[in-house]
Design a protein around this motif. Structure first.
Motif, PDB file in Angstrom:
ATOM      1  N   ILE A   1       0.848  -1.201   0.000  1.00  0.00           N
ATOM      2  CA  ILE A   1       0.000   0.000   0.000  1.00  0.00           C
ATOM      3  C   ILE A   1       0.880   1.246   0.000  1.00  0.00           C
ATOM      4  O   ILE A   1       0.646   2.198  -0.738  1.00  0.00           O
ATOM      5  CB  ILE A   1      -0.941   0.005   1.219  1.00  0.00           C
ATOM      6  CG1 ILE A   1      -1.914  -1.182   1.172  1.00  0.00           C
ATOM      7  CG2 ILE A   1      -1.673   1.330   1.343  1.00  0.00           C
ATOM      8  CD1 ILE A   1      -2.899  -1.158   0.037  1.00  0.00           C
ATOM      9  N   ARG A   2       1.917   1.223   0.812  1.00  0.00           N
ATOM     10  CA  ARG A   2       2.828   2.363   0.922  1.00  0.00           C
ATOM     11  C   ARG A   2       3.548   2.633  -0.396  1.00  0.00           C
ATOM     12  O   ARG A   2       3.844   3.772  -0.735  1.00  0.00           O
ATOM     13  CB  ARG A   2       3.856   2.083   2.024  1.00  0.00           C
ATOM     14  CG  ARG A   2       4.774   3.218   2.293  1.00  0.00           C
ATOM     15  CD  ARG A   2       5.729   2.925   3.455  1.00  0.00           C
ATOM     16  NE  ARG A   2       6.591   4.047   3.640  1.00  0.00           N
ATOM     17  CZ  ARG A   2       7.707   4.250   2.937  1.00  0.00           C
ATOM     18  NH1 ARG A   2       8.101   3.375   2.044  1.00  0.00           N
ATOM     19  NH2 ARG A   2       8.435   5.333   3.143  1.00  0.00           N
ATOM     20  N   ALA A   3       3.808   1.577  -1.169  1.00  0.00           N
ATOM     21  CA  ALA A   3       4.555   1.708  -2.423  1.00  0.00           C
ATOM     22  C   ALA A   3       3.722   2.278  -3.565  1.00  0.00           C
ATOM     23  O   ALA A   3       4.276   2.698  -4.583  1.00  0.00           O
ATOM     24  CB  ALA A   3       5.115   0.338  -2.830  1.00  0.00           C
ATOM     25  N   LEU A   4       2.409   2.306  -3.405  1.00  0.00           N
ATOM     26  CA  LEU A   4       1.548   2.760  -4.504  1.00  0.00           C
ATOM     27  C   LEU A   4       1.710   4.249  -4.794  1.00  0.00           C
ATOM     28  O   LEU A   4       1.750   5.065  -3.882  1.00  0.00           O
ATOM     29  CB  LEU A   4       0.080   2.477  -4.163  1.00  0.00           C
ATOM     30  CG  LEU A   4      -0.339   1.017  -4.130  1.00  0.00           C
ATOM     31  CD1 LEU A   4      -1.735   0.887  -3.528  1.00  0.00           C
ATOM     32  CD2 LEU A   4      -0.278   0.398  -5.515  1.00  0.00           C
ATOM     33  N   ASP A   5       1.774   4.556  -6.069  1.00  0.00           N
ATOM     34  CA  ASP A   5       1.789   5.941  -6.535  1.00  0.00           C
ATOM     35  C   ASP A   5       0.479   6.213  -7.269  1.00  0.00           C
ATOM     36  O   ASP A   5      -0.194   5.273  -7.726  1.00  0.00           O
ATOM     37  CB  ASP A   5       2.939   6.180  -7.518  1.00  0.00           C
ATOM     38  CG  ASP A   5       4.300   6.181  -6.857  1.00  0.00           C
ATOM     39  OD1 ASP A   5       4.376   6.339  -5.624  1.00  0.00           O
ATOM     40  OD2 ASP A   5       5.298   6.014  -7.584  1.00  0.00           O
ATOM     41  N   VAL A   6       0.126   7.478  -7.426  1.00  0.00           N
ATOM     42  CA  VAL A   6      -1.072   7.837  -8.178  1.00  0.00           C
ATOM     43  C   VAL A   6      -1.009   7.210  -9.571  1.00  0.00           C
ATOM     44  O   VAL A   6      -2.004   6.687 -10.073  1.00  0.00           O
ATOM     45  CB  VAL A   6      -1.235   9.377  -8.262  1.00  0.00           C
ATOM     46  CG1 VAL A   6      -2.367   9.754  -9.199  1.00  0.00           C
ATOM     47  CG2 VAL A   6      -1.467   9.960  -6.876  1.00  0.00           C
ATOM     48  N   GLY A   7       0.162   7.209 -10.189  1.00  0.00           N
ATOM     49  CA  GLY A   7       0.321   6.651 -11.533  1.00  0.00           C
ATOM     50  C   GLY A   7       0.168   5.136 -11.610  1.00  0.00           C
ATOM     51  O   GLY A   7       0.084   4.577 -12.701  1.00  0.00           O
ATOM     52  N   ASP A   8       0.113   4.473 -10.472  1.00  0.00           N
ATOM     53  CA  ASP A   8      -0.101   3.020 -10.459  1.00  0.00           C
ATOM     54  C   ASP A   8      -1.578   2.663 -10.588  1.00  0.00           C
ATOM     55  O   ASP A   8      -1.929   1.498 -10.715  1.00  0.00           O
ATOM     56  CB  ASP A   8       0.454   2.401  -9.169  1.00  0.00           C
ATOM     57  CG  ASP A   8       1.959   2.519  -9.084  1.00  0.00           C
ATOM     58  OD1 ASP A   8       2.623   2.507 -10.144  1.00  0.00           O
ATOM     59  OD2 ASP A   8       2.473   2.622  -7.957  1.00  0.00           O
ATOM     60  N   TRP A   9      -2.441   3.668 -10.532  1.00  0.00           N
ATOM     61  CA  TRP A   9      -3.880   3.452 -10.651  1.00  0.00           C
ATOM     62  C   TRP A   9      -4.336   3.871 -12.041  1.00  0.00           C
ATOM     63  O   TRP A   9      -4.087   4.979 -12.493  1.00  0.00           O
ATOM     64  CB  TRP A   9      -4.631   4.274  -9.599  1.00  0.00           C
ATOM     65  CG  TRP A   9      -6.121   4.302  -9.772  1.00  0.00           C
ATOM     66  CD1 TRP A   9      -6.894   5.410  -9.937  1.00  0.00           C
ATOM     67  CD2 TRP A   9      -7.014   3.186  -9.782  1.00  0.00           C
ATOM     68  NE1 TRP A   9      -8.204   5.052 -10.053  1.00  0.00           N
ATOM     69  CE2 TRP A   9      -8.317   3.687  -9.962  1.00  0.00           C
ATOM     70  CE3 TRP A   9      -6.839   1.807  -9.667  1.00  0.00           C
ATOM     71  CZ2 TRP A   9      -9.439   2.858 -10.028  1.00  0.00           C
ATOM     72  CZ3 TRP A   9      -7.954   0.988  -9.730  1.00  0.00           C
ATOM     73  CH2 TRP A   9      -9.230   1.508  -9.903  1.00  0.00           C
TER      74      TRP A   9
END
Length: 188
Positions: free
Chosen positions: A102-110
């Motif tokens: 969860i911490r590793a997620l960036d906006v661009g990963d969505w």
């Protein structure tokens, strides 16, 4: 320092919490030593308690019925719908990801159009997945969690960047949260 340790142990904290607070105090005292504000070696007065493997792992988990209750409440609440806490719980409940994921997620990963969420291992950029590259994956969110994530990004996500210049998906005003901050965000 002895009184602080006695107080910690006297509170009804889990042993892992006591150990964490002892380590935090010890780090702070080391910093004070580095600034010449206290005697060098004072940090050694705090000896964090030793924990067994079992004690190092929390057994506190949300039961599926509790998760459904929270999600139902958030989805129907004008105040809480689409907030960081709500979106975070939707993703965790739907995906079952670790905090490091969860911490590793960036906006661009969505990807809003395909409803895909990418979990990428980026150790060179400050966000390593617990088990590294083998745990990279793409997940398709069902419609409700995807809609909530979109609402969070559009209405509630602070516009912040981490020290690497990346945009954390779940961010605070100060950028990417620590694992313990993520836990605090969903603690009830």
């Amino acid at each position: 320092l002895g009184q602080y340790q006695d107080w910690l142990v006297g509170e009804e904290y889990a042993k892992a919490t006591v150990q964490s607070k002892q380590k935090q105090a010890r780090r702070w005292i080391k910093w004070l030593e580095s600034q010449g504000l206290v005697e060098v070696g004072l940090h050694l007065a705090i000896q964090p308690i030793k924990l067994s493997d079992k004690e190092q792992t929390s057994s506190d988990i949300l039961e599926p019925s509790q998760i459904e209750e929270f999600l139902s409440y958030y989805r129907n609440s004008p105040k809480w719908r689409g907030t960081r806490r709500h979106a975070l719980l939707e993703v965790i409940a739907h995906v079952g990801a670790r905090r490091s994921g969860i911490r590793a997620l960036d906006v661009g990963d969505w990807n809003q159009e395909t409803r895909k969420l990418r979990f990428l291992n980026r150790p060179d950029r400050g966000t390593r997945l617990k088990n590294g590259h083998p745990h990279q994956r793409k997940v398709i969110l069902s419609r409700e969690p995807a809609q909530i994530l979109d609402e969070y990004i559009a209405k509630h996500r602070p516009n912040s960047h981490d020290v690497e210049g990346r945009e954390p998906l779940f961010s605070s005003r100060h950028a990417r949260p620590t694992n313990s901050t993520l836990t605090n965000w969903i603690s009830y």
